[in-house]
Design a protein around this motif. Structure first.
Motif, PDB file in Angstrom:
ATOM      1  N   MET A  14       3.866  69.501  30.126  1.00 42.19           N
ATOM      2  CA  MET A  14       5.111  70.060  29.606  1.00 42.19           C
ATOM      3  C   MET A  14       5.986  69.004  28.949  1.00 42.19           C
ATOM      4  O   MET A  14       7.194  69.081  28.953  1.00 42.19           O
ATOM      5  CB  MET A  14       5.870  70.779  30.728  1.00 42.19           C
ATOM      6  N   ARG A  15       5.331  67.972  28.382  1.00 44.61           N
ATOM      7  CA  ARG A  15       6.057  66.953  27.626  1.00 44.61           C
ATOM      8  C   ARG A  15       6.078  67.278  26.131  1.00 44.61           C
ATOM      9  O   ARG A  15       6.639  66.525  25.349  1.00 44.61           O
ATOM     10  CB  ARG A  15       5.418  65.575  27.839  1.00 44.61           C
ATOM     11  N   THR A  16       5.436  68.374  25.756  1.00 45.08           N
ATOM     12  CA  THR A  16       5.464  68.796  24.358  1.00 45.08           C
ATOM     13  C   THR A  16       6.485  69.916  24.193  1.00 45.08           C
ATOM     14  O   THR A  16       7.000  70.461  25.164  1.00 45.08           O
ATOM     15  CB  THR A  16       4.077  69.283  23.909  1.00 45.08           C
ATOM     16  N   THR A  17       6.771  70.279  22.940  1.00 43.31           N
ATOM     17  CA  THR A  17       7.844  71.219  22.668  1.00 43.31           C
ATOM     18  C   THR A  17       7.407  72.288  21.664  1.00 43.31           C
ATOM     19  O   THR A  17       6.441  72.111  20.914  1.00 43.31           O
ATOM     20  CB  THR A  17       9.072  70.485  22.090  1.00 43.31           C
ATOM     21  N   GLY A  18       8.174  73.390  21.660  1.00 44.04           N
ATOM     22  CA  GLY A  18       7.960  74.387  20.626  1.00 44.04           C
ATOM     23  C   GLY A  18       8.310  73.827  19.266  1.00 44.04           C
ATOM     24  O   GLY A  18       7.646  74.088  18.258  1.00 44.04           O
ATOM     25  N   TYR A  19       9.379  73.054  19.243  1.00 49.08           N
ATOM     26  CA  TYR A  19       9.798  72.282  18.064  1.00 49.08           C
ATOM     27  C   TYR A  19       9.362  70.843  18.285  1.00 49.08           C
ATOM     28  O   TYR A  19      10.068  70.085  18.927  1.00 49.08           O
ATOM     29  CB  TYR A  19      11.321  72.331  17.911  1.00 49.08           C
ATOM     30  N   ASP A  20       8.076  70.407  17.986  1.00 47.93           N
ATOM     31  CA  ASP A  20       7.384  70.849  16.801  1.00 47.93           C
ATOM     32  C   ASP A  20       5.934  71.299  17.036  1.00 47.93           C
ATOM     33  O   ASP A  20       5.340  71.924  16.169  1.00 47.93           O
ATOM     34  CB  ASP A  20       7.356  69.717  15.775  1.00 47.93           C
ATOM     35  N   LEU A  21       5.348  70.975  18.185  1.00 49.79           N
ATOM     36  CA  LEU A  21       3.940  71.300  18.384  1.00 49.79           C
ATOM     37  C   LEU A  21       3.702  72.795  18.265  1.00 49.79           C
ATOM     38  O   LEU A  21       2.738  73.235  17.630  1.00 49.79           O
ATOM     39  CB  LEU A  21       3.472  70.790  19.755  1.00 49.79           C
TER      40      LEU A  21
END
Length: 460
Positions: free
Chosen positions: A1-8
């Motif tokens: 959960m270190r990635t995001t909708g903005y931008d991945l």
């Protein structure tokens, strides 16, 4: 959960659409928002076959890492010719552990990863005076991002100057300059406005004049390019991986287009060393280093330069994302993450979901996802109309009030303050027909089970 909708999440929605032979519409970016109207990156479609075989955000992250690594091939091949095997190892380590590459790999996925190896191969060809090959490698930059036509023009300018003794080479260089400038102009002025929901270049405001008039802006430009001090720091750090030797090479001029728009931008993100903005500069910096070392006749000086490169690389690592590899938290799955995964598993494939920013990319491979609360509104870029958000229409809502800390963001809540997010969550239950399915470790999962109240659209 270190990635995001903005931008991945946004890029996955675009690549998923390509893989399904659809236009690259990204619901996270806005209702009906064609991502080719945000930045012009049709070359992104080349990742569609991989995504078709492996429909996962991991496909994009692995592809990005492979592309960034691929750029080492021409640089190391060049290094073998000019500084030998040991020197080539030093160049490989310097590039591979450089902060610009690490920063790009650490934050989601971005189209610029496609440009990094293209430019690296083009620079190697320039170093060998293979002018046509250099242009062939650089030309696809026009299909990666609208500003990279300026980088293509810089490659053409280098060819025109270095090959001026040959009329055909000079013509090739000038034609490349013209193609790069014209390409960027058409993309920014014609193609992007035609594809954007707003009918204009959505990022044009980043370069708006800050001093009220063109004359005033031009007068302040020299100082504005280096203030605030973050800009000067970034400028030094860009060339630091080469021990600043790249500044002695004409290859450094190829970095000017990217550095120019970043320093002129009013967006503070563009000034810093975070995110992906410096990845395209790392091949340029190491090409400049190799150009300088290739002209050095004293082998002791070459060894000293490479030793300095390795020392600078080692000193910078703790301040940039590769240091996360030594942190226990990087390798530890918390109870909060496990709670999130268990709730997300309850959402069926093909559902429409409004999700918190860090939950969104966990769902984009199998659901239609927007950001909760709905953002942006009607495709407007970064427009916070907090008292005029539309009613949620997704079948499911999943909200996480504990925004985790993940580089480069500190702990915090985006795009709206936590208080407003909680207010929108209450409104979903009380006005818009959602019921709580489950709550785990503060994460709330809601499902729409009834029609919204008649007065649901009323706003204070």
């Amino acid at each position: 959960m270190r990635t995001t909708g903005y931008d991945l999440g946004i890029f996955e929605q675009a690549v998923r659409a390509y893989a399904e032979l659809r236009a690259p519409v990204a619901p996270l970016r806005g209702e009906g928002f064609n991502l080719l109207g945000d930045h012009f990156h049709p070359l992104l479609a080349t990742l569609a076959p991989l995504y078709r075989l492996w429909p996962s955000p991991l496909a994009l992250l692995v592809a990005q890492s492979a592309l960034l690594a691929l750029a080492a091939v021409p640089l190391v091949r060049w290094a073998l010719r000019v500084v030998g095997r040991r020197g080539a190892h030093a160049v490989a380590v310097g590039y591979g552990l450089s902060w610009g590459i690490a920063s790009a790999a650490a934050f989601d996925f971005h189209e610029v990863a496609l440009a990094v190896p293209l430019l690296a191969f083009s620079l190697e060809a320039l170093g060998r005076q293979r002018w046509r090959a250099a242009v062939a490698w650089a030309a696809p930059l026009l299909l990666v991002k609208e500003d990279l036509g300026l980088t293509l023009a810089a490659v053409g300018g280098y060819i025109a100057v270095k090959g001026r003794a040959s009329r055909s080479v000079r013509v090739l260089g000038l034609a490349t300059v013209a193609a790069g400038l014209l390409g960027s102009f058409l993309e920014i002025k014609v193609l992007l406005p035609a594809l954007a929901p707003t009918g204009g270049y959505v990022h044009g405001g980043n370069l708006a004049a800050a001093h009220g008039s063109l004359l005033s802006a031009l007068a302040h430009a020299p100082l504005d390019l280096l203030r605030p001090e973050t800009k000067a720091t970034t400028l030094v750090l860009v060339f630091a991986p080469s021990a600043l030797l790249a500044l002695r090479s004409p290859f450094a001029l190829i970095a000017l287009p990217t550095l120019g728009w970043r320093l002129a931008s009013e967006n503070g993100f563009h000034w810093s060393t975070a995110f992906h903005y410096s990845a395209i500069l790392m091949p340029v910096v190491f090409a400049g280093l190799l150009d300088v070392l290739g002209r050095e006749t004293n082998r002791r000086n070459v060894r000293a330069a490479l030793a300095t490169v390795l020392a600078v690389t080692a000193v910078l690592i703790p301040s940039f994302p590769l240091a996360q590899l030594a942190q226990r938290a990087t390798w530890h799955t918390t109870g909060h993450v496990e709670a999130a995964r268990s709730l997300l598993a309850r959402i069926p494939d093909g559902a429409t979901v409004a999700a918190s920013n860090r939950l969104a990319p966990q769902l984009t491979s199998r659901c239609t996802v927007v950001l909760f609360p709905t953002f942006p509104v009607a495709g407007r870029l970064y427009e916070h109309r907090r008292n005029d958000l539309p009613a949620p229409t997704a079948e499911w809502i999943v909200h996480d009030p504990q925004a985790p800390e993940a580089w480069p963001y500190p702990r915090g809540h985006w795009p709206y303050p936590l208080e407003q997010q909680r207010a929108e969550l209450r409104a979903a239950r009380e006005k818009h027909g959602y019921e709580v399915v489950a709550v785990r470790d503060g994460i709330t999962l809601l499902h729409r089970t009834r029609a919204p109240r008649a007065d649901a659209d009323a706003r204070p």
